[in-house]
Scaffold this motif. Sequence first.
Motif, short mmCIF file in Angstrom:
data_model
loop_
_atom_site.label_atom_id
_atom_site.label_comp_id
_atom_site.label_asym_id
_atom_site.label_seq_id
_atom_site.Cartn_x
_atom_site.Cartn_y
_atom_site.Cartn_z
N ALA A 1 23.64 1.76 -12.40
CA ALA A 1 23.90 1.47 -10.99
C ALA A 1 23.44 2.64 -10.14
N VAL A 2 22.61 2.35 -9.14
CA VAL A 2 22.12 3.37 -8.21
C VAL A 2 22.40 2.91 -6.78
N VAL A 3 22.43 3.87 -5.87
CA VAL A 3 22.63 3.53 -4.46
C VAL A 3 21.44 2.72 -3.97
N ARG A 4 21.74 1.66 -3.28
CA ARG A 4 20.67 0.84 -2.72
C ARG A 4 19.89 1.64 -1.68
N ARG A 5 18.59 1.55 -1.76
CA ARG A 5 17.75 2.25 -0.79
C ARG A 5 17.83 1.53 0.56
N PRO A 6 18.09 2.26 1.64
CA PRO A 6 18.18 1.60 2.95
C PRO A 6 16.84 1.02 3.37
N ARG A 7 16.90 -0.18 3.88
CA ARG A 7 15.71 -0.82 4.43
C ARG A 7 15.63 -0.47 5.91
N VAL A 8 14.53 0.14 6.29
CA VAL A 8 14.37 0.63 7.67
C VAL A 8 13.16 -0.06 8.30
N ALA A 9 13.41 -0.83 9.32
CA ALA A 9 12.32 -1.51 10.02
C ALA A 9 11.62 -0.53 10.95
N VAL A 10 10.32 -0.63 11.00
CA VAL A 10 9.51 0.18 11.92
C VAL A 10 8.75 -0.79 12.82
N ILE A 11 9.12 -0.79 14.09
CA ILE A 11 8.46 -1.65 15.08
C ILE A 11 7.67 -0.74 16.02
N THR A 12 6.36 -0.75 15.89
CA THR A 12 5.54 0.02 16.83
C THR A 12 5.12 -0.90 17.96
N THR A 13 5.25 -0.40 19.18
CA THR A 13 5.02 -1.24 20.35
C THR A 13 3.91 -0.65 21.22
N GLY A 14 3.22 -1.53 21.91
CA GLY A 14 2.18 -1.09 22.83
C GLY A 14 0.96 -1.97 22.72
N LEU B 1 9.06 -8.09 22.11
CA LEU B 1 9.82 -6.96 21.58
C LEU B 1 11.22 -7.42 21.16
N ALA B 2 11.85 -8.24 21.99
CA ALA B 2 13.18 -8.74 21.65
C ALA B 2 13.13 -9.59 20.39
N GLY B 3 12.10 -10.40 20.26
CA GLY B 3 11.96 -11.22 19.05
C GLY B 3 11.79 -10.38 17.80
N ALA B 4 11.00 -9.30 17.90
CA ALA B 4 10.80 -8.43 16.74
C ALA B 4 12.10 -7.76 16.35
N LEU B 5 12.88 -7.30 17.33
CA LEU B 5 14.16 -6.67 17.02
C LEU B 5 15.11 -7.67 16.36
N ASP B 6 15.21 -8.87 16.90
CA ASP B 6 16.11 -9.88 16.32
C ASP B 6 15.73 -10.21 14.88
N ALA B 7 14.43 -10.28 14.61
CA ALA B 7 13.97 -10.65 13.27
C ALA B 7 14.31 -9.55 12.25
N THR B 8 14.22 -8.30 12.66
CA THR B 8 14.45 -7.22 11.70
C THR B 8 15.92 -6.89 11.52
N LEU B 9 16.75 -7.15 12.50
CA LEU B 9 18.17 -6.82 12.39
C LEU B 9 18.82 -7.55 11.23
N ALA B 10 18.40 -8.77 10.97
CA ALA B 10 19.02 -9.55 9.90
C ALA B 10 18.60 -9.05 8.52
N ALA B 11 17.44 -8.43 8.42
CA ALA B 11 16.90 -8.09 7.11
C ALA B 11 16.96 -6.61 6.78
N CYS B 12 17.32 -5.77 7.75
CA CYS B 12 17.23 -4.32 7.54
C CYS B 12 18.56 -3.64 7.88
#
Length: 647
Positions: A177-190, A238-249
Amino acid sequence: MVGPVPERDVYLHDVPLEEAHARFAALLERLGCTASLSGESVALREALDRVASAHVPARLSSPHYHACAMDGIAVLAARTAGASETSPARLCLGTEAIAVDTGDPLPAGCDAVVMAEVVERLPGGEAIALRTPVAPWEHVRPIGEDFVASELVVAAGDRLRPVDLAALAAAGVTRLAVVRRPRVAVITTGSELVAPETATPRPGEILDSNAVLLAAGIEAWGGIPVVTARVPDERAALAGALDATLAACDVVVMNAGSSAGREDFTARIIAERGEVVVHGVAIRPGHPLILGAARGKPVLGIPGYPVSAALCAELFLRPLVERLGGRAVSQGEHVEVRLARKLFSPLGEEEFVRAVAAPIDGVLTALPLKRGAAVITSLARANALLLSPRQSEGYLEGARAPALLLRSRERIARTLLAAGSHDVALEALGAVLRTHGFDLVSSNIGSIAGLVSLKRRACHLAGTHVLDPATGGYNDAAIARFCAGEHVVLIGFVDRIQGLIVAPGNPLHLACVADVARTRAHFVNRQRDSGTRILLDYLLAQASMEPTAVEGYERIEFTHTAVAALVASGAADCGLGILAAAQALRCGFVPLADERYELATTAARLEEEPFQALLDILRGPDLRRTVAALGGYRVERMGEIRTPGAI
């Protein structure tokens, strides 16, 4: 706490760095993000560099049988009692003495192993003689010698190394058993962002280097980067990208859009889904940092300039990722350094300045690198961060300042600081030095400033090509003036061609500096006291012309390649520089002068290890071939040492 963000919010809520840390820590406490994530079961081969989430006991003892520790003969020790040179013990092979190899199970009825080297075979080959007695369990690894089944092999919180995995394998553990690696979303905007592989970016398009920077950092800190498709400057997207990643990360990083421009929506979007506890930190670079949460997940709005993004990620994202992944939060090594040159800093802001540090005459000395939140090369070159507190307006040259080391002391001790004139060939020299385990970092401050730095013990060597108009010689007069009292020697580097860097085909038909004035060409100059500026002034004097006759005389750049880049882009018609820079940027070139470029240092340093490596490289064939291929160089004097005044 900052409330809902209005349609146009300027980040006038700048808070000190320590307060930003406190607010973010309190937010993470409320979110339950101050401890490591839950555990997950992984195969042993997938556990390298992971953090154990529970104690791992041995499934088997090691060894799990009595094992022979030597090649030789297994015996019952009691049968060898009293053996001596004059009265050896005689044992029958196959019954009283059994041949074994290392790792074999110890045969029944035996309790010791005799090394093959001391076994004496008797005539006939059916018996042996031992002339020294053997102690019970000699050269035997008993069951559980390393560890016994149920004993702890790895403790919860251990970051697993190759040797830990080997120990677990020896204990019969194949999953843990190991600590789960955190999933970190990276949203680059512009809307201006394009992929790094874009062959020819159009003006206004920016290669998306921040996605690479943040993803690589997250992975290095123990997380799993989840890089989304680049998002245009549109609120809905941008709001859509944030909503999509919040559930998975577990964490979301939104890069750019954190300031207060017309298309900076990040703070508003986060606040609508949760809260913003910080919008603006009194640090430089990195002012418009956003720290908040959305739907119970930490969200960081990191500025878009690369250096700002790197610093904010180091200060706030890295500790979070390491903590969630179960790692010890990195602290870095804080030291005191002597400044190689003065450093101005704005009052009221905590500034982090990239620098290169190296020991000079036993004192750790730091050379501040080029500032600017977009100057990403300074990140790659830096091995230290200078810290200028909010109450400080900077430091004078030679003053002591706090710094954070970005590399090991061992690597920093193998760094050479060069100050003075820029030359493309120095980059080639630095590349070869790195293959020998040394770093060469250059500060392009001009030949004379480099010699002054050498005298002040602010660098190890100075690149110089200062023309003496009275004699036509190079460097000797400048060293006599600016390094008086020092035992300076000159190391031969290159003889090079200086001339006018012009547009391809030389459309203005320039042949000399007089033509620059005559055609009113847009000129780009080098900084005051640089060798190239001195050469220009000499050529103007030879042509009986005043500097004011040259349009653009006061427009300066600090390197030959920067001059060539301006000419190549059409932002300038011409500038004085070296042939290698013109060829690198595919410009035209009009040769005007040959000059000697040398490396000045103090004689005592020639015996130091980095300089011995430097001289070996300069005198070898490989660098000479590389530099000669750049164009406009002669390398015959490379590595020669002379005393100023003796040509």
